[in-house]
Design a protein around this motif. Structure first.
Motif, PDB file in Angstrom:
ATOM      1  N   ARG A 161      -0.212   3.833  -8.840  1.00 35.25           N
ATOM      2  CA  ARG A 161       0.960   2.984  -9.057  1.00 35.25           C
ATOM      3  C   ARG A 161       1.876   3.034  -7.833  1.00 35.25           C
ATOM      4  O   ARG A 161       2.203   4.113  -7.329  1.00 35.25           O
ATOM      5  N   LEU A 162       2.276   1.864  -7.368  1.00 38.84           N
ATOM      6  CA  LEU A 162       3.243   1.733  -6.278  1.00 38.84           C
ATOM      7  C   LEU A 162       4.318   0.782  -6.772  1.00 38.84           C
ATOM      8  O   LEU A 162       4.120  -0.427  -6.824  1.00 38.84           O
ATOM      9  N   ASP A 163       5.454   1.359  -7.171  1.00 40.39           N
ATOM     10  CA  ASP A 163       6.506   0.572  -7.811  1.00 40.39           C
ATOM     11  C   ASP A 163       7.247  -0.367  -6.875  1.00 40.39           C
ATOM     12  O   ASP A 163       7.541  -1.488  -7.242  1.00 40.39           O
ATOM     13  N   ALA A 164       7.582   0.082  -5.706  1.00 38.77           N
ATOM     14  CA  ALA A 164       8.425  -0.708  -4.810  1.00 38.77           C
ATOM     15  C   ALA A 164       7.949  -0.495  -3.373  1.00 38.77           C
ATOM     16  O   ALA A 164       8.521   0.314  -2.647  1.00 38.77           O
ATOM     17  N   ALA A 165       6.917  -1.226  -2.991  1.00 38.01           N
ATOM     18  CA  ALA A 165       6.388  -1.073  -1.631  1.00 38.01           C
ATOM     19  C   ALA A 165       7.498  -1.282  -0.612  1.00 38.01           C
ATOM     20  O   ALA A 165       8.387  -2.109  -0.796  1.00 38.01           O
ATOM     21  N   HIS A 166       7.431  -0.513   0.463  1.00 35.81           N
ATOM     22  CA  HIS A 166       8.384  -0.553   1.569  1.00 35.81           C
ATOM     23  C   HIS A 166       9.735   0.049   1.202  1.00 35.81           C
ATOM     24  O   HIS A 166      10.728  -0.198   1.875  1.00 35.81           O
ATOM     25  N   ASP A 167       9.749   0.856   0.170  1.00 35.88           N
ATOM     26  CA  ASP A 167      10.852   1.758  -0.118  1.00 35.88           C
ATOM     27  C   ASP A 167      10.316   3.133   0.263  1.00 35.88           C
ATOM     28  O   ASP A 167       9.241   3.528  -0.217  1.00 35.88           O
ATOM     29  N   ALA A 168      11.006   3.848   1.141  1.00 31.59           N
ATOM     30  CA  ALA A 168      10.456   5.104   1.673  1.00 31.59           C
ATOM     31  C   ALA A 168      10.082   6.079   0.562  1.00 31.59           C
ATOM     32  O   ALA A 168       9.030   6.723   0.631  1.00 31.59           O
ATOM     33  N   THR A 169      10.895   6.186  -0.469  1.00 32.27           N
ATOM     34  CA  THR A 169      10.608   7.122  -1.555  1.00 32.27           C
ATOM     35  C   THR A 169       9.362   6.698  -2.321  1.00 32.27           C
ATOM     36  O   THR A 169       8.476   7.522  -2.584  1.00 32.27           O
ATOM     37  N   ALA A 170       9.278   5.422  -2.672  1.00 33.30           N
ATOM     38  CA  ALA A 170       8.110   4.924  -3.405  1.00 33.30           C
ATOM     39  C   ALA A 170       6.845   5.052  -2.569  1.00 33.30           C
ATOM     40  O   ALA A 170       5.791   5.439  -3.084  1.00 33.30           O
ATOM     41  N   ASP A 171       6.935   4.752  -1.276  1.00 35.52           N
ATOM     42  CA  ASP A 171       5.757   4.838  -0.405  1.00 35.52           C
ATOM     43  C   ASP A 171       5.315   6.283  -0.197  1.00 35.52           C
ATOM     44  O   ASP A 171       4.120   6.579  -0.168  1.00 35.52           O
ATOM     45  N   ALA A 172       6.263   7.212  -0.052  1.00 34.28           N
ATOM     46  CA  ALA A 172       5.914   8.630   0.118  1.00 34.28           C
ATOM     47  C   ALA A 172       5.218   9.155  -1.135  1.00 34.28           C
ATOM     48  O   ALA A 172       4.210   9.864  -1.042  1.00 34.28           O
ATOM     49  N   LEU A 173       5.741   8.802  -2.291  1.00 33.06           N
ATOM     50  CA  LEU A 173       5.139   9.228  -3.557  1.00 33.06           C
ATOM     51  C   LEU A 173       3.741   8.627  -3.709  1.00 33.06           C
ATOM     52  O   LEU A 173       2.781   9.322  -4.055  1.00 33.06           O
ATOM     53  N   ALA A 174       3.610   7.340  -3.429  1.00 32.37           N
ATOM     54  CA  ALA A 174       2.309   6.677  -3.542  1.00 32.37           C
ATOM     55  C   ALA A 174       1.298   7.267  -2.565  1.00 32.37           C
ATOM     56  O   ALA A 174       0.129   7.457  -2.923  1.00 32.37           O
ATOM     57  N   ALA A 175       1.721   7.582  -1.351  1.00 30.15           N
ATOM     58  CA  ALA A 175       0.801   8.156  -0.361  1.00 30.15           C
ATOM     59  C   ALA A 175       0.247   9.486  -0.850  1.00 30.15           C
ATOM     60  O   ALA A 175      -0.964   9.743  -0.742  1.00 30.15           O
ATOM     61  N   ALA A 176       1.106  10.338  -1.375  1.00 25.13           N
ATOM     62  CA  ALA A 176       0.648  11.647  -1.861  1.00 25.13           C
ATOM     63  C   ALA A 176      -0.281  11.480  -3.065  1.00 25.13           C
ATOM     64  O   ALA A 176      -1.325  12.137  -3.155  1.00 25.13           O
ATOM     65  N   ARG A 177       0.080  10.613  -3.986  1.00 33.78           N
ATOM     66  CA  ARG A 177      -0.789  10.383  -5.152  1.00 33.78           C
ATOM     67  C   ARG A 177      -2.100   9.733  -4.734  1.00 33.78           C
ATOM     68  O   ARG A 177      -3.147  10.013  -5.307  1.00 33.78           O
ATOM     69  N   LEU A 178      -2.053   8.887  -3.725  1.00 36.74           N
ATOM     70  CA  LEU A 178      -3.255   8.251  -3.220  1.00 36.74           C
ATOM     71  C   LEU A 178      -4.198   9.285  -2.600  1.00 36.74           C
ATOM     72  O   LEU A 178      -5.415   9.236  -2.818  1.00 36.74           O
ATOM     73  N   ALA A 179      -3.660  10.227  -1.855  1.00 39.39           N
ATOM     74  CA  ALA A 179      -4.496  11.288  -1.285  1.00 39.39           C
ATOM     75  C   ALA A 179      -5.232  12.032  -2.400  1.00 39.39           C
ATOM     76  O   ALA A 179      -6.430  12.329  -2.277  1.00 39.39           O
ATOM     77  N   CYS A 180      -4.541  12.300  -3.496  1.00 36.14           N
ATOM     78  CA  CYS A 180      -5.160  12.982  -4.639  1.00 36.14           C
ATOM     79  C   CYS A 180      -6.239  12.113  -5.279  1.00 36.14           C
ATOM     80  O   CYS A 180      -7.318  12.610  -5.620  1.00 36.14           O
ATOM     81  N   ALA A 181      -5.961  10.822  -5.423  1.00 38.94           N
ATOM     82  CA  ALA A 181      -6.923   9.919  -6.040  1.00 38.94           C
ATOM     83  C   ALA A 181      -8.180   9.784  -5.178  1.00 38.94           C
ATOM     84  O   ALA A 181      -9.301   9.744  -5.704  1.00 38.94           O
ATOM     85  N   ILE A 182      -8.021   9.721  -3.883  1.00 38.08           N
ATOM     86  CA  ILE A 182      -9.177   9.650  -2.982  1.00 38.08           C
ATOM     87  C   ILE A 182      -9.998  10.936  -3.084  1.00 38.08           C
ATOM     88  O   ILE A 182     -11.222  10.902  -3.153  1.00 38.08           O
ATOM     89  N   ALA A 183      -9.311  12.080  -3.122  1.00 35.23           N
ATOM     90  CA  ALA A 183     -10.012  13.362  -3.246  1.00 35.23           C
ATOM     91  C   ALA A 183     -10.763  13.469  -4.574  1.00 35.23           C
ATOM     92  O   ALA A 183     -11.869  14.010  -4.631  1.00 35.23           O
ATOM     93  N   ASP A 184     -10.182  12.933  -5.638  1.00 28.09           N
ATOM     94  CA  ASP A 184     -10.862  12.936  -6.942  1.00 28.09           C
ATOM     95  C   ASP A 184     -12.119  12.060  -6.899  1.00 28.09           C
ATOM     96  O   ASP A 184     -13.152  12.439  -7.438  1.00 28.09           O
TER      97      ASP A 184
END
Length: 187
Positions: A161-184
């Motif tokens: 989930r990426l709630d608000a692309a190009h918001d630094a907080t939303a993008d930082a959260l999405a990047a970290a969750r994305l790293a986990c999803a790729i690893a899974d």
């Protein structure tokens, strides 16, 4: 337990442009996560000291007027972000940033611009790291997938989930969750 279930630090910057040597920080965010759950966050709004171009405002929504009225001086923001990242790296905690080379190059340029200690200086001469870049990892593990590799597109591919692309907080959260999803998906 895999690395992606341990403490990770999501990091993102929104900026005045796309050239990391010339652009300035407008907003920044550092998000602490463990097993995909948010533990804490730090957010910054900077007055970049230069006009924010209309095309950048169209991306992240922060005007020059708002940055000047509400933002902290750019040198203070760059110093604070660098200090936070260095503190995590000193304890071995990975920083996750989507297209990390852009954000880290831009932060390094800002530190040089203001005569502040570099990331390496803050780490006793060591290179910054560990850094996890979901953009780079996705390109390596799914090399032949068609389509865009923007944060939005790759999040959609992995069901993040990426709630608000190009918001630094939303993008930082999405990047970290994305790293986990790729690893899974690609153990």
């Amino acid at each position: 337990m895999g690395w992606h279930r341990e403490l990770l630090i999501g990091f993102d910057l929104e900026t005045t442009g796309t050239d990391p040597r010339e652009a300035r920080i407008v907003t920044g965010a550092v998000i602490e996560l463990r097993a995909g759950e948010t533990l804490g966050r730090r957010e910054w709004l900077a007055d970049p000291g230069v006009p924010i171009p209309a095309d950048a405002v169209a991306v992240h929504g922060i005007s020059s007027e708002r940055a000047a009225a509400e933002g902290r001086p750019a040198d203070q923001v760059a110093d604070a972000i660098a200090g936070v990242l260095a503190a995590y790296w000193q304890t071995g905690v990975p920083v996750v940033a989507y297209n990390a080379s852009f954000d880290l190059s831009l932060l390094s340029a800002e530190l040089r611009r203001y005569g502040l200690p570099s990331l390496s200086d803050r780490l006793g001469g060591a290179d910054p790291g560990p850094v996890i870049d979901p953009y780079t990892i996705d390109r390596a593990v799914d090399r032949y997938r068609r389509g865009k590799r923007t944060l939005e597109a790759v999040c959609a591919e992995y069901g993040v989930r990426l709630d608000a692309a190009h918001d630094a907080t939303a993008d930082a959260l999405a990047a970290a969750r994305l790293a986990c999803a790729i690893a899974d998906r690609h153990p």
